[in-house]
Scaffold this motif. Structure first.
Motif, PDB file in Angstrom:
ATOM      1  N   ILE A  39       0.552  -1.509  -0.028  1.00 21.00           N
ATOM      2  CA  ILE A  39       0.195  -0.122  -0.075  1.00 21.00           C
ATOM      3  C   ILE A  39       0.723   1.170  -0.409  1.00 21.00           C
ATOM      4  O   ILE A  39       0.735   2.372  -0.714  1.00 21.00           O
ATOM      5  CB  ILE A  39      -0.624   0.051   1.419  1.00 21.00           C
ATOM      6  CG1 ILE A  39      -2.262  -1.364   1.007  1.00 21.00           C
ATOM      7  CG2 ILE A  39      -1.609   1.401   1.126  1.00 21.00           C
ATOM      8  CD1 ILE A  39      -3.276  -1.409   2.058  1.00 21.00           C
ATOM      9  N   ALA A  40       2.095   1.306   1.025  1.00 24.86           N
ATOM     10  CA  ALA A  40       2.555   2.244   0.772  1.00 24.86           C
ATOM     11  C   ALA A  40       3.700   2.705  -0.067  1.00 24.86           C
ATOM     12  O   ALA A  40       3.560   3.960  -0.624  1.00 24.86           O
ATOM     13  CB  ALA A  40       3.965   2.396   2.102  1.00 24.86           C
ATOM     14  N   VAL A  52      -5.773   9.550  -4.862  1.00 22.24           N
ATOM     15  CA  VAL A  52      -6.457   8.286  -3.999  1.00 22.24           C
ATOM     16  C   VAL A  52      -7.379  10.091  -3.195  1.00 22.24           C
ATOM     17  O   VAL A  52      -8.233   9.882  -2.539  1.00 22.24           O
ATOM     18  CB  VAL A  52      -5.261   8.130  -3.044  1.00 22.24           C
ATOM     19  CG1 VAL A  52      -6.237   7.616  -1.847  1.00 22.24           C
ATOM     20  CG2 VAL A  52      -4.964   5.997  -3.284  1.00 22.24           C
ATOM     21  N   ASP A  53      -6.528  10.622  -3.407  1.00 23.25           N
ATOM     22  CA  ASP A  53      -6.904  12.060  -2.923  1.00 23.25           C
ATOM     23  C   ASP A  53      -8.417  12.824  -2.846  1.00 23.25           C
ATOM     24  O   ASP A  53      -9.814  12.988  -2.617  1.00 23.25           O
ATOM     25  CB  ASP A  53      -6.055  13.203  -2.557  1.00 23.25           C
ATOM     26  CG  ASP A  53      -6.737  14.575  -1.901  1.00 23.25           C
ATOM     27  OD1 ASP A  53      -7.082  14.246  -0.865  1.00 23.25           O
ATOM     28  OD2 ASP A  53      -6.716  15.947  -1.788  1.00 23.25           O
ATOM     29  N   VAL A  54      -8.323  12.531  -4.301  1.00 23.44           N
ATOM     30  CA  VAL A  54      -9.589  12.936  -5.044  1.00 23.44           C
ATOM     31  C   VAL A  54     -10.492  11.903  -5.575  1.00 23.44           C
ATOM     32  O   VAL A  54     -11.734  12.370  -4.748  1.00 23.44           O
ATOM     33  CB  VAL A  54      -8.868  13.198  -6.602  1.00 23.44           C
ATOM     34  CG1 VAL A  54     -10.202  13.846  -7.855  1.00 23.44           C
ATOM     35  CG2 VAL A  54      -8.765  14.544  -7.339  1.00 23.44           C
ATOM     36  N   LEU A  55     -10.326  10.819  -5.481  1.00 19.64           N
ATOM     37  CA  LEU A  55     -11.545   9.291  -5.361  1.00 19.64           C
ATOM     38  C   LEU A  55     -12.866   9.688  -3.493  1.00 19.64           C
ATOM     39  O   LEU A  55     -12.949   9.772  -3.748  1.00 19.64           O
ATOM     40  CB  LEU A  55     -10.897   8.795  -5.513  1.00 19.64           C
ATOM     41  CG  LEU A  55     -10.326   8.268  -7.374  1.00 19.64           C
ATOM     42  CD1 LEU A  55      -9.470   7.442  -7.569  1.00 19.64           C
ATOM     43  CD2 LEU A  55     -11.586   8.455  -8.384  1.00 19.64           C
ATOM     44  N   ALA A  88      -3.123  -2.640  -5.729  1.00 22.26           N
ATOM     45  CA  ALA A  88      -2.583  -2.653  -3.509  1.00 22.26           C
ATOM     46  C   ALA A  88      -3.711  -2.875  -3.079  1.00 22.26           C
ATOM     47  O   ALA A  88      -3.372  -2.742  -1.655  1.00 22.26           O
ATOM     48  CB  ALA A  88      -1.891  -1.402  -3.849  1.00 22.26           C
ATOM     49  N   GLY A  89      -5.083  -2.690  -3.541  1.00 18.17           N
ATOM     50  CA  GLY A  89      -6.385  -3.119  -3.197  1.00 18.17           C
ATOM     51  C   GLY A  89      -6.615  -1.504  -2.451  1.00 18.17           C
ATOM     52  O   GLY A  89      -7.959  -1.541  -1.637  1.00 18.17           O
ATOM     53  N   ILE A  90      -6.656  -0.703  -3.015  1.00 19.53           N
ATOM     54  CA  ILE A  90      -6.900   0.679  -2.473  1.00 19.53           C
ATOM     55  C   ILE A  90      -7.675   1.228  -3.121  1.00 19.53           C
ATOM     56  O   ILE A  90      -9.017   2.405  -2.699  1.00 19.53           O
ATOM     57  CB  ILE A  90      -5.479   2.148  -3.015  1.00 19.53           C
ATOM     58  CG1 ILE A  90      -3.833   1.479  -1.794  1.00 19.53           C
ATOM     59  CG2 ILE A  90      -6.094   2.941  -1.794  1.00 19.53           C
ATOM     60  CD1 ILE A  90      -2.669   2.332  -2.009  1.00 19.53           C
ATOM     61  N   VAL A  91      -8.077   1.398  -5.056  1.00 23.21           N
ATOM     62  CA  VAL A  91      -9.107   1.632  -5.130  1.00 23.21           C
ATOM     63  C   VAL A  91      -9.563   0.576  -6.090  1.00 23.21           C
ATOM     64  O   VAL A  91      -9.112  -0.508  -6.323  1.00 23.21           O
ATOM     65  CB  VAL A  91      -9.183   3.151  -6.350  1.00 23.21           C
ATOM     66  CG1 VAL A  91      -8.222   3.998  -6.043  1.00 23.21           C
ATOM     67  CG2 VAL A  91      -7.500   2.118  -7.674  1.00 23.21           C
ATOM     68  N   ASP A  92     -10.910   0.715  -6.596  1.00 28.05           N
ATOM     69  CA  ASP A  92     -11.452  -0.598  -7.729  1.00 28.05           C
ATOM     70  C   ASP A  92     -12.464   0.098  -8.610  1.00 28.05           C
ATOM     71  O   ASP A  92     -12.161   2.012  -8.760  1.00 28.05           O
ATOM     72  CB  ASP A  92     -12.156  -1.198  -6.964  1.00 28.05           C
ATOM     73  CG  ASP A  92     -12.734  -3.261  -6.897  1.00 28.05           C
ATOM     74  OD1 ASP A  92     -12.291  -2.731  -8.700  1.00 28.05           O
ATOM     75  OD2 ASP A  92     -13.515  -3.689  -6.692  1.00 28.05           O
ATOM     76  N   VAL A 104     -12.784   4.774  -4.481  1.00 26.42           N
ATOM     77  CA  VAL A 104     -11.033   4.228  -2.862  1.00 26.42           C
ATOM     78  C   VAL A 104     -12.506   3.028  -1.812  1.00 26.42           C
ATOM     79  O   VAL A 104     -13.648   3.456  -2.186  1.00 26.42           O
ATOM     80  CB  VAL A 104     -11.311   5.449  -2.109  1.00 26.42           C
ATOM     81  CG1 VAL A 104     -10.014   4.569  -0.706  1.00 26.42           C
ATOM     82  CG2 VAL A 104     -10.601   6.489  -2.742  1.00 26.42           C
ATOM     83  N   ILE A 105     -11.582   1.700  -2.225  1.00 20.40           N
ATOM     84  CA  ILE A 105     -12.294   1.275  -0.788  1.00 20.40           C
ATOM     85  C   ILE A 105     -12.024   1.886   0.190  1.00 20.40           C
ATOM     86  O   ILE A 105     -11.137   2.000   0.461  1.00 20.40           O
ATOM     87  CB  ILE A 105     -11.956  -0.640  -1.142  1.00 20.40           C
ATOM     88  CG1 ILE A 105     -11.400  -0.497  -2.792  1.00 20.40           C
ATOM     89  CG2 ILE A 105     -11.705  -1.648  -0.273  1.00 20.40           C
ATOM     90  CD1 ILE A 105     -10.350  -1.558  -2.913  1.00 20.40           C
ATOM     91  N   PRO A 106     -13.344   1.747   1.147  1.00 24.82           N
ATOM     92  CA  PRO A 106     -13.492   2.425   2.408  1.00 24.82           C
ATOM     93  C   PRO A 106     -12.439   1.561   3.280  1.00 24.82           C
ATOM     94  O   PRO A 106     -11.733   3.174   3.850  1.00 24.82           O
ATOM     95  CB  PRO A 106     -15.295   2.472   2.498  1.00 24.82           C
ATOM     96  CG  PRO A 106     -15.451   1.458   1.483  1.00 24.82           C
ATOM     97  CD  PRO A 106     -14.659   0.870   0.397  1.00 24.82           C
TER      98      PRO A 106
END
Length: 117
Positions: A39-40, A52-55, A88-92, A104-106
């Protein structure tokens, strides 16, 4: 004020033996460390961090066509960054016809956030 230090005589350690005992052990297990590092690493790029900020601020799913004007990169490059975030599993994403809508995945950043705090 002088401090009295007790010095122990120097002793030769066995070949291959540790020089000293560890003072601190990690609280993060190996599998958890791998997930957090992935993730990092994905967030380590400024464009991905901004994505990620925008989404995260957007209510709902965002079409990739809405994201392209926000960055000075081509659509294929933007899709590459979104793919890294997906891996990385951060967004879908969800496909609707020709377009992909991202969100973004909550709970995606909870583990990283908990470790950082």
């Amino acid at each position: 004020m002088p401090v009295d230090l007790e010095l122990a005589p120097k002793q030769k350690r066995a070949a291959g033996g540790p020089c000293c005992d560890p003072v601190v052990y990690p609280d993060v297990q190996r599998d958890q460390a791998l997930r957090i590092a992935e993730i990092a690493k994905a967030l380590g790029d400024p464009i991905r961090l901004q994505l990620v900020d925008v989404l995260g601020k957007h209510a709902g799913k965002v079409c990739v066509c809405e994201l392209v004007p926000l960055f000075e990169i081509s659509q294929p490059t933007l899709s590459h960054h979104l793919r890294k975030l997906r891996d990385a599993g951060i967004v879908d994403s969800e496909r609707r016809g020709l377009w992909a809508y991202y969100y973004v995945i909550p709970d995606a950043l909870k583990e990283l956030s908990a470790w950082l705090s």
